[in-house]
Write a protein that holds these residues in place. Structure first.
Motif, short mmCIF file in Angstrom:
data_model
loop_
_atom_site.label_atom_id
_atom_site.label_comp_id
_atom_site.label_asym_id
_atom_site.label_seq_id
_atom_site.Cartn_x
_atom_site.Cartn_y
_atom_site.Cartn_z
N GLU A 1 1.00 -1.28 0.02
CA GLU A 1 -0.04 -0.02 0.12
C GLU A 1 0.86 1.06 0.06
OE1 GLU A 1 -3.20 -0.21 2.88
OE2 GLU A 1 -3.77 -1.97 2.46
N LEU A 2 0.63 2.28 -0.92
CA LEU A 2 1.39 3.30 -1.05
C LEU A 2 0.52 4.65 -1.08
CD1 LEU A 2 4.03 5.02 -1.83
CD2 LEU A 2 3.35 4.58 -4.38
N ALA A 3 0.63 5.56 -0.41
CA ALA A 3 -0.06 6.71 -0.43
C ALA A 3 0.89 7.94 -0.22
CB ALA A 3 -1.01 6.80 0.93
N TRP A 4 0.37 9.13 -0.88
CA TRP A 4 0.97 10.22 -0.87
C TRP A 4 0.16 11.54 -0.85
CZ3 TRP A 4 0.21 7.04 -4.96
CH2 TRP A 4 -0.25 7.57 -6.28
N ASN A 5 0.64 12.72 -0.78
CA ASN A 5 0.27 14.04 -0.96
C ASN A 5 0.76 14.49 -2.39
OD1 ASN A 5 -1.51 13.87 1.62
ND2 ASN A 5 0.41 14.45 2.80
N PHE A 6 -0.11 15.12 -3.10
CA PHE A 6 0.23 15.55 -4.18
C PHE A 6 1.17 17.00 -4.02
CE2 PHE A 6 -2.38 12.98 -6.60
CZ PHE A 6 -1.66 12.64 -7.53
N SER A 7 1.02 17.45 -2.68
CA SER A 7 2.04 18.70 -2.29
C SER A 7 3.16 18.10 -2.32
CB SER A 7 1.36 19.22 -1.14
OG SER A 7 1.21 18.45 0.06
N ASP A 8 3.59 16.96 -2.00
CA ASP A 8 4.99 16.28 -2.06
C ASP A 8 5.59 15.99 -3.40
OD1 ASP A 8 5.16 16.58 0.74
OD2 ASP A 8 3.87 14.76 0.98
N LEU A 9 4.67 16.13 -4.30
CA LEU A 9 5.42 15.83 -5.93
C LEU A 9 5.75 17.29 -6.36
CD1 LEU A 9 5.56 13.84 -7.95
CD2 LEU A 9 3.34 14.68 -8.88
N LYS A 10 7.02 17.60 -6.31
CA LYS A 10 7.97 18.64 -6.93
C LYS A 10 8.49 18.67 -8.23
CE LYS A 10 6.96 20.31 -2.92
NZ LYS A 10 6.17 21.35 -2.58
#
Length: 174
Positions: free
Chosen positions: A61-70
């Motif tokens: 399972e992988l989760a991320w916030n798009f604010s962390d995509l730079k």
């Protein structure tokens, strides 16, 4: 987006992969009119388990916030969040299954972006060197499949809806 790619890291034996984010990289490649750019996922949460002896996945399972995509362009990053609907958009990937065919290992999972979940398939490799496991792969996807509009700016610049997510996830088995 990027998360969808990491399902392969889960190829570990009744073991858990402790991901080293300093050695790992999840990136999204985009092409636009007259140029290309890369977004790098700077932070994420990942849980992966599998068969250590056979290097076969069982969960991921992988989760991320798009604010962390730079993308190394602050203005573009702000516009990306607006394009995703504003607020604090999130993405996730959940591993479903893996198999091997004549071309190598493949994975299937559910990728969720912009509140839309889609099944994705992609090739991956997993290598073990001592206590380190490295999983890598590439997913090609179309952001329109997730209900997102084609990105246009100044009436002439368009971001191609076809994106490539590359990942290399490195960790130790526990």
């Amino acid at each position: 987006m990027v998360g969808t790619l990491l399902c392969s890291i889960l190829t570990l034996s009744a073991a858990t992969l402790d991901v080293d984010k300093t050695r790992s990289k999840i990136q999204v490649e985009a092409k636009a009119t007259g140029h290309a750019f890369t977004g790098t996922l700077k932070d994420y949460t990942i849980k992966a388990t599998g068969d250590e002896d056979k290097l076969k996945p069982t969960t991921l399972e992988l989760a991320w916030n798009f604010s962390d995509l730079k993308t190394e362009d602050d203005a573009r990053d702000v516009e990306m969040i607006k394009w995703l609907g504003g607020g604090a958009p999130k993405g996730s990937f959940k591993f479903v299954k893996f198999w091997t065919d004549k071309t190598g290992d493949k994975a299937e999972g559910s990728l969720t972006i912009h509140g839309v979940s889609k099944t994705v398939y992609f090739p991956f490799t997993v290598k073990k060197d001592g206590e380190w496991v490295t999983a890598s792969g590439k997913i090609e996807m179309d952001y329109k499949d997730f209900g997102l509009p084609v990105v246009r700016a100044m009436l002439v610049m368009t971001v191609d809806p076809k994106l490539v997510v590359n990942f290399q996830v490195v960790g130790k088995l526990k």
